[in-house]
Design a protein around this motif. Structure first.
Motif: not given
Lengths: 833, 257
Positions: A76, A799, A417, A73, A796, A67, A413, A803
């Motif tokens: 997302i 991811e 994100y 990310w 992705t 992660i 990160y 999510f």
């Protein structure tokens, strides 16, 4: 025996005092007992505990590493709207917002009325969520830096395998006022090849290739060393007469490899990395004025500036060396590429840029938007484009060619994100949660002021109206015009009057129905004659002119439903008693609106040019969470009465009804959901030409309803069968009719008994809706599939799936939690006599 | 304590038969459960049906309000013949209250709702009136303070008394009791029997299937002994218990007394 006892009176004991209660031994209570009993009670249990800990540890560390370090990310955060609403018209977005806020408000009230025991926990969670949403982003932003963007500058080509990369001299970027930009040589990162290979941050192609060159070279060297070591060991072993380390074939292969091995030249030296001064300038893209410039010569030189305003800027980075003679350059570079390097005034510089970040371009037919990925700063508008210089669009720092490379560190990160995502959803979510609290508070107030019944009425009617609100707002309703309201109110008044009449005079349902028809016709005629410029379909005119079959159907449906509502409502009426708010009546009326709108919209024939109308949204655009919610809510709401009817039908004494219901239930339960879905998609259009225009999302809803009704029926039937036969007998013996028995005695108990099964079914229905992605609908899963083919988000999928699994988990868990509360709560009904 | 003699003048057994069962036969599939039943019950009469298990006594009284269907013969309740006509069935059910061995209270609603439900939906009484009747009946059966509880919170005896109140709330002319004390602990039997005795004294027509011989002796106007689906012996309690005629009756009484 008895003599013996009499001779020994000591043996006879009478308790004189009641022993006082003592606390249990310390080891028998609290955490120690729990740990012992649950984790370490036997050897097997200890082993299981250790295995469990190992599994949890491995998955948590593995997942969290992925992660933080590997996941992208942006897939997302950049697609958040698509995940939520799909391609739902942007102009109608407010409707989704309103629906959500109204629903949360009502749910807050419901919590206050029925599950107050969780209010405290919820309040604490809400406070924690709001605080973290509001406080975390500034804290993260203050303590963590965004990653750098590494850009190459220079006057030579970078050759990797068959391709070459040339540093851009000029590149455009979007900047925000107050952005602080710092550009300097990336000196620490090129300290040695190891550092260069492990460079992490956004990189342009040149920087990326440098990174690869260094990495590949290090790998090649390591491989060569390994071979050499093996060969040396082998030869030594042979010389000493020991056991050979390698087979003959391996030995030959490795010696060949060593002989052929070509280790690329070290890129840092080869490209004179950061050996030449670089002139860095930042230009305003509109005026082409230089805003700031600096010549970087040493690692300490830095260009810093604060951007004056939002907009496009151009970064120009060129070698500040005297021009090299053209011919010499050609010769040297071709020679140099093969040998030891470039001339001293040639080469590449690697710049470490702070404050300039890649952005993504999104074009729609209305506008173009450029979004800076790491912080979401956006420039958008109909005329926005990248800057044009000398008639040519300048390349801009685009996220696809300037991806983040290297392992992400926690700092990046959080900053790239977490903080932007929290900022993105922060205010919205905060407001939403506060709305929930407001709903709770209002219900509390009602309870305190007007009593429990009022509060629970408010909450239950509110809950029941959510599906209607959802449909009206999300789907839109051209019926939802002023005129429709008038008709609706007229209908309501007429029904009410009828209702009163039937009570007083004991009119039969037949008379009621006839009266309903007359009233509706009357309303239609009055409205029609009064000369309003009514949209064709809103009048009852179609009844008279044989036009537009579907709206006519809808009117007829209304004519049937209103008297039905009255009749059902009248069932309990006691002559002489005052009329109360009648739920079936109003539910019936809502159903008229609801079903009418659905059927009328199915044809999508009409749009109305009145500002009061809620224009219908194109159901083909529904996607993401919105589609999932629509499928689930209507799959449950409409399937529920259908399921009850099927369950009762299957228990019916009339063979025709019984076998029809059984056949339907078994047929549907015997087929996979996916076939029902395909059936609805492919078969419905064959039924009639009008139905062929039904959007595929409606068809999917129809499939979900058909499917879940069958399962619901079986669950309900199970509940009915679990009741002792005495219940029905007692009801009969009291003289209740069979309909009353079902409504008052068996159904409430049966439903209560199968709450866990029903909720389980709703949860699985909620998750099963993901299958609609197979018939081409872009629900959450469908969108993940669509997302990973976008250039920026290739790879992705994980991811996206992670999510959406959260999006599925939270409501599912809430549903099962509430069902547990419902089972545990009230009415003493889980008790059996 | 209670005795037939204590019934006052107004409550004397009437001349008219309120229930007439003539040549009634019933089968479960091939199995002949009730054979040539001829029973007449007069107004304000208390009839106790006794007999061994499986003798058909429960089936007999369940036929009276059509919980079971008979195949042959006539059943006439309060002048209404029991046929397949739903209206007749409804009319008869409105005139007959029934109390079950397993109480059969509705567990999902409170005691007071149990008692008012049928009043409101069948008799169409306004809520206030129904509740007033319910409360007075609860007082009559001796549990006025349990109105707001759920059936599951009451003891068996209390539940059965609620069930009696529920049946009485419909103001039936006839009460059918199907082994009302069989599922009760010995301690609770008495409280239910007391209510039933009081009811009998007030002049209610009652048909009681029971194994409580004491009750039969004390309260019944007539005792019917059934065995293997037919009526073996009918008589007054004194005659029946002191001087049974039929061998089967003698055997039965010798086993239970």
């Amino acid at each position: 025996m008895s003599d013996n006892e009499q001779n020994r009176p000591d043996n006879y004991y009478v308790s004189q005092t009641e022993p006082a209660a003592k606390p249990p031994p310390a080891l028998e209570t609290g955490a120690i007992k729990w740990i012992y009993e649950n984790l370490a009670s036997s050897i097997l249990n200890v082993i299981l505990t250790l295995i469990g800990i190992a599994i949890i540890w491995l998955s948590i560390t593995g997942l969290s590493t992925w992660i933080v370090r590997d996941a992208n990310w942006f897939s997302i955060t950049a697609n958040f709207r698509n995940f939520m609403l799909g391609r739902y018209e942007a102009a109608y977005e407010w409707r989704a917002t309103w629906t959500l806020f109204i629903s949360v408000f009502i749910m807050g009230a419901a919590v206050a009325v029925w599950i107050k025991q969780i209010a405290r926990t919820m309040l604490i969670s809400i406070i924690i969520i709001i605080l973290s949403l509001q406080l975390l982003p500034p804290i993260i932003n203050a303590t963590n830096d965004l990653p750098s963007w590494y850009a190459g500058a220079g006057n030579v080509e970078l050759a990797v395998n068959q391709t070459t990369e040339v540093p851009f001299d000029e590149i455009a970027f979007i900047g925000q006022a107050e952005d602080e930009i710092q550009i300097q040589f990336a000196s620490d990162d090129i300290a040695d090849e190891e550092a260069l290979a492990n460079l992490n941050g956004f990189v342009d192609n040149v920087a990326n290739q440098l990174r690869n060159l260094a990495g590949n070279r290090l790998e090649d060297i390591a491989q060569l060393e390994q071979w050499e070591a093996l060969v040396a060991e082998h030869e030594e072993a042979l010389a000493e007469g020991g056991v050979p380390v390698l087979t003959e074939a391996q030995y030959l292969e490795f010696t060949d490899e060593i002989a052929d091995a070509e280790i690329a030249p070290p890129p840092i030296d080869f490209y004179n990395l950061n050996q030449n001064p670089v002139l860095v300038e930042i230009l305003d893209a509109g005026t082409l004025d230089v805003v700031a410039s600096a010549t970087l010569t040493t690692p300490d030189d830095v260009l810093s500036l604060t951007l004056p305003e939002d907009g496009w800027y151009i970064l120009r980075k060129t070698f500040a060396v005297s021009d090299v003679d053209a011919t010499t350059e050609d010769e040297t570079s071709s020679d140099a590429a093969e040998s030891e390097g470039f001339a001293s005034n040639e080469g590449i510089a690697l710049l470490d840029v702070h404050g300039i970040y890649p952005s993504a371009k999104r074009e729609s037919n209305i506008e173009t938007a450029f979004t800076r990925r790491p912080d979401g700063f956006i420039i958008e508008g109909p005329d926005v484009t990248e800057p044009v210089v000398d008639g040519e669009a300048l390349p801009f720092i685009d996220i696809i060619r300037n991806q983040y490379r290297g392992d992400k560190i926690l700092q990046h990160y959080l900053r790239m994100y977490v903080s932007p995502f929290f900022t993105q959803i922060g205010n919205y979510t905060t407001l939403l949660l506060l709305t929930g609290i407001a709903g709770y508070w209002l219900a509390e107030l009602l309870w305190a002021q007007a009593g429990k019944q009022t509060a629970s009425r408010f909450a239950s009617y509110g809950l029941m109206s959510i599906p209607v609100i959802l449909w009206v707002l999300i789907n839109g309703m051209y019926l939802f015009s002023v005129m429709m309201w008038l008709i609706f109110i007229a209908m309501a008044i007429a029904s009410y009057v009828l209702y009163k009449l039937t009570q007083r005079d004991g009119l039969t349902p037949l008379v009621t129905i006839a009266g309903g028809i007359v009233v509706l016709l009357g309303v239609g005629v009055v409205v029609n004659v009064s000369g309003f410029d009514l949209p064709r379909l809103l009048t009852v005119l179609p009844l008279l002119t044989d036009d537009a079959a579907v709206p006519r159907f809808m009117i007829w449906l209304g004519i049937i439903f209103v008297p039905l509502a009255i009749y059902l409502g009248n069932d309990d009426h006691i002559p002489g008693e005052e009329v109360k708010f009648n739920l079936p009546l109003w539910a019936g009326l809502s159903l008229v609106l609801f079903v009418g709108a659905a059927f009328a919209l199915v044809t999508n024939q009409v749009t109305i040019d009145t500002e009061w109308a809620l224009q219908p949204s194109d159901a083909r655009d529904w996607g993401g969470m919105l589609l999932t919610v629509m499928l689930t809510v209507y799959g449950i709401i409409i399937a529920f009465p259908l399921g009850l009817a099927l369950a009762l039908g299957r228990r019916s004494d009339l063979p025709l009804i019984k076998y029809l219901c059984t056949a339907y239930i078994e047929l549907v339960r015997g087929s996979p959901f996916i076939t029902v879905l395909f059936f609805a998609q492919l078969f419905i259009p064959l039924l009639s030409s009008e139905l062929s225009q039904v959007p595929n999302s409606y068809r999917a809803i129809a499939a979900v309803i058909a499917f879940s009704a069958a399962y619901l029926a079986e669950n309900v039937r199970g509940g009915l069968q679990s009741l002792p036969p005495g219940q029905e007998e007692a009801a009969k013996a009291l003289g209740l009719s069979s309909w009353q028995t079902i409504r008052l005695i068996t159904m409430p108990q049966a439903l209560r008994a199968v709450i866990p099964a029903l909720v389980g079914q709703f949860i699985s229905l909620y998750k099963d809706t993901t299958l609609v992605s197979i018939v081409g609908l872009i629900d959450l899963v469908g969108f993940v599939g669509a997302m990973v083919v976008q250039a920026e988000f290739i790879g992705t999928r994980l991811e996206g799936l992670l999510f959406i699994s959260i999006l599925f988990f939270i409501p599912s868990y809430v549903m099962s939690y509430i069902s547990r509360l419902l089972e545990a709560s009230g009415s003493g009904s889980t008790r059996r006599m | 304590m209670f005795n037939q003699k204590e019934k006052n003048e107004d409550n004397r057994i009437g001349e008219e038969a309120i229930i007439e069962i003539r040549d009634m036969n019933k089968w479960y599939g091939d199995f002949h459960v009730l054979k040539d039943i001829n029973v007449e019950v007069k107004e304000r009469e208390v009839v106790v049906i006794i007999g061994p298990s499986g003798s058909g006594k429960s089936t007999l009284i369940r036929c009276i309000n059509r919980l079971e269907e008979h195949q042959q013969g006539d059943i006439i309740v309060d002048g209404i013949e029991l046929t397949n006509d739903v209206r007749n069935i409804g009319a008869i059910r409105r005139e007959t209250g029934m109390v079950f061995q397993q109480f059969n209270l509705f567990p999902h609603i409170t005691v007071i709702e149990n008692i008012t439900l049928a009043q409101r939906h069948v008799r169409r009484r306004p809520k206030a009136e129904a509740e007033e009747i319910a409360r007075s009946l609860l007082a009559r059966v001796g549990i006025p303070d349990q109105a707001e509880k759920y059936p599951g919170q009451l003891s068996g005896g209390q539940q059965q008394r609620v069930a009696i109140a529920r049946a009485l709330a419909m103001q039936p002319k006839i009460m059918l009791f199907d082994e009302p004390t069989s599922a009760l602990d010995p301690e609770m039997i008495k409280e239910v029997l007391d209510v039933m005795k009081e009811l009998a004294l007030s002049g209610m027509t009652m048909i009681v299937v029971t194994h409580e011989m004491g009750f039969a002796r004390e309260v019944a106007d007539r005792v019917i002994f059934m065995d293997a689906g037919h009526v073996v012996e009918v008589g007054t309690p004194d005659h029946f218990f002191e001087n049974p005629q039929h061998e089967r009756t003698k055997l039965f009484l010798s086993q239970i007394l």
